[in-house]
Design a protein around this motif. Structure first.
Motif, PDB file in Angstrom:
ATOM      1  N   ILE A 120      60.661  58.237  14.586  1.00 13.89           N
ATOM      2  CA  ILE A 120      60.810  59.684  14.727  1.00 13.89           C
ATOM      3  C   ILE A 120      62.176  60.156  14.235  1.00 13.89           C
ATOM      4  N   TYR A 121      62.144  61.227  13.450  1.00 17.79           N
ATOM      5  CA  TYR A 121      63.345  61.912  12.977  1.00 17.79           C
ATOM      6  C   TYR A 121      63.364  63.281  13.656  1.00 17.79           C
ATOM      7  N   ALA A 122      64.481  63.628  14.284  1.00 13.34           N
ATOM      8  CA  ALA A 122      64.588  64.907  15.006  1.00 13.34           C
ATOM      9  C   ALA A 122      65.645  65.767  14.330  1.00 13.34           C
ATOM     10  N   PRO A 123      65.264  66.535  13.296  1.00 14.04           N
ATOM     11  CA  PRO A 123      66.251  67.262  12.496  1.00 14.04           C
ATOM     12  C   PRO A 123      66.768  68.552  13.098  1.00 14.04           C
ATOM     13  N   LEU A 124      66.096  69.081  14.138  1.00 16.65           N
ATOM     14  CA  LEU A 124      66.455  70.429  14.588  1.00 16.65           C
ATOM     15  C   LEU A 124      66.289  70.615  16.085  1.00 16.65           C
ATOM     16  N   ASP A 125      67.347  71.121  16.721  1.00 16.34           N
ATOM     17  CA  ASP A 125      67.287  71.576  18.113  1.00 16.34           C
ATOM     18  C   ASP A 125      66.767  73.013  18.079  1.00 16.34           C
ATOM     19  N   LEU A 126      65.617  73.236  18.682  1.00 17.25           N
ATOM     20  CA  LEU A 126      64.989  74.553  18.638  1.00 17.25           C
ATOM     21  C   LEU A 126      65.618  75.544  19.619  1.00 17.25           C
ATOM     22  N   GLY A 127      66.467  75.053  20.507  1.00 16.06           N
ATOM     23  CA  GLY A 127      67.150  75.948  21.430  1.00 16.06           C
ATOM     24  C   GLY A 127      66.253  76.544  22.496  1.00 16.06           C
ATOM     25  N   ILE A 128      65.150  75.864  22.816  1.00 14.72           N
ATOM     26  CA  ILE A 128      64.237  76.333  23.865  1.00 14.72           C
ATOM     27  C   ILE A 128      64.043  75.212  24.888  1.00 14.72           C
ATOM     28  N   GLY A 129      63.435  75.553  26.012  1.00 15.07           N
ATOM     29  CA  GLY A 129      63.147  74.538  27.022  1.00 15.07           C
ATOM     30  C   GLY A 129      64.393  74.020  27.717  1.00 15.07           C
ATOM     31  N   HIS A 130      65.384  74.871  27.895  1.00  8.22           N
ATOM     32  CA  HIS A 130      66.646  74.439  28.501  1.00  8.22           C
ATOM     33  C   HIS A 130      66.450  73.963  29.948  1.00  8.22           C
ATOM     34  N   CYS A 131      66.904  72.773  30.231  1.00 11.48           N
ATOM     35  CA  CYS A 131      66.940  72.228  31.584  1.00 11.48           C
ATOM     36  C   CYS A 131      67.880  71.029  31.557  1.00 11.48           C
ATOM     37  N   ARG A 132      67.876  70.231  32.593  1.00 15.18           N
ATOM     38  CA  ARG A 132      68.757  69.059  32.621  1.00 15.18           C
ATOM     39  C   ARG A 132      68.075  67.927  33.365  1.00 15.18           C
ATOM     40  N   LEU A 133      68.464  66.720  33.018  1.00 17.99           N
ATOM     41  CA  LEU A 133      67.975  65.528  33.702  1.00 17.99           C
ATOM     42  C   LEU A 133      69.043  65.145  34.715  1.00 17.99           C
ATOM     43  N   ALA A 134      68.636  65.014  35.984  1.00 18.15           N
ATOM     44  CA  ALA A 134      69.627  64.830  37.032  1.00 18.15           C
ATOM     45  C   ALA A 134      69.140  63.890  38.123  1.00 18.15           C
ATOM     46  N   VAL A 135      70.099  63.372  38.890  1.00 16.00           N
ATOM     47  CA  VAL A 135      69.823  62.565  40.077  1.00 16.00           C
ATOM     48  C   VAL A 135      69.886  63.490  41.284  1.00 16.00           C
TER      49      VAL A 135
END
Length: 252
Positions: A120-135
């Protein structure tokens, strides 16, 4: 960080051909002279609502069934005869693209971090779906807890690989219990004391008596491409990357 996409090129002109079959029995592109079918994998759920305006902006409109809440279909034709959309679970988007069943897709970098598919090649951050991975852990436990003193943790998560790597960087051994949902129930039912999950507003954590105690990564959705398809169909796929890049840049 994904590599920056090159400047937009001229838009890809739609080709007038017979509509693609959604039954899985499309005619051979070579035999008909039509462009080879391009499949875009999109995630179900919250992100789909944020992707929808981007599709319109790049000139891609799915058939009416795509927006019908009663439809059970997973595969949809679009206004471009050689482009179709499949709608699958967010974790499955990466798998469909990595193995070439879809040439392009949209998925969160949490999924890319977990699977780390070299295809997989990920060329672009679409700037949507903002959240965070957390403990997170119960509020009562967090009041006297010090994560810097942990040597071993037992965690419920659907991100075991990301979780193990995160704690390993600090020399902490992580025992991961794989769950696909309802992580917030694990501490209250005695399965484990801590969880690793996506956090947006924090409302779900609060409703279940949990509090975020450690940040792992910020998450947004990315445009992803199958590397082999990117090489063999470069002009076509690069044009789509350019289209999305232009839309995202203007929206910023």
């Amino acid at each position: 960080m994904p590599a920056a996409a090159p400047p937009p090129s001229a838009p890809l002109s739609p080709v007038a051909t017979a509509p693609v079959s959604t039954s899985g029995h499309a005619h051979s592109a070579a035999a008909s002279g039509a462009p080879e079918r391009l499949t875009l994998a999109l995630p179900k759920g919250r992100i789909l609502d944020e992707v929808r305006p981007l599709l319109e902006a790049v000139g891609l409109r799915p058939e009416a069934a795509f927006d019908d809440p009663k439809s059970r279909a997973l595969r949809f034709a679009t206004n471009l005869p050689h482009v179709e959309i499949i709608r699958v679970r967010s974790f499955d988007v990466a798998t469909f693209v990595a193995f070439g069943a879809a040439q392009m897709g949209v998925c969160g970098n949490d999924v890319l971090m977990e699977f780390d598919y070299p295809e997989i090649y990920a060329p672009l951050d679409l700037g949507i779906g903002h959240c965070r991975l957390a403990v997170a852990e119960p509020v009562a436990e967090a009041q006297g807890d010090d994560p810097s003193r942990w040597s071993h943790v037992r965690v419920a998560t659907k991100y075991p690989e990301v979780t193990r790597r995160h704690f390993a960087r600090r020399g902490v051994q992580a025992e991961c219990i794989k769950l696909n949902g309802a992580m917030e129930l694990a501490p209250s039912l005695g399965l484990c004391q801590r969880i690793v999950d996506l956090v947006s507003s924090g409302a779900t954590l609060k409703a279940n008596g949990l509090v975020e105690i450690e940040h792992i990564a910020d998450v947004t959705s990315r445009l992803i491409v199958n590397r082999a398809a990117f090489k063999t169909r470069h002009p076509e796929i690069q044009d789509w990357i350019n289209r999305f890049t232009e839309v995202v840049t203007h929206a910023a």
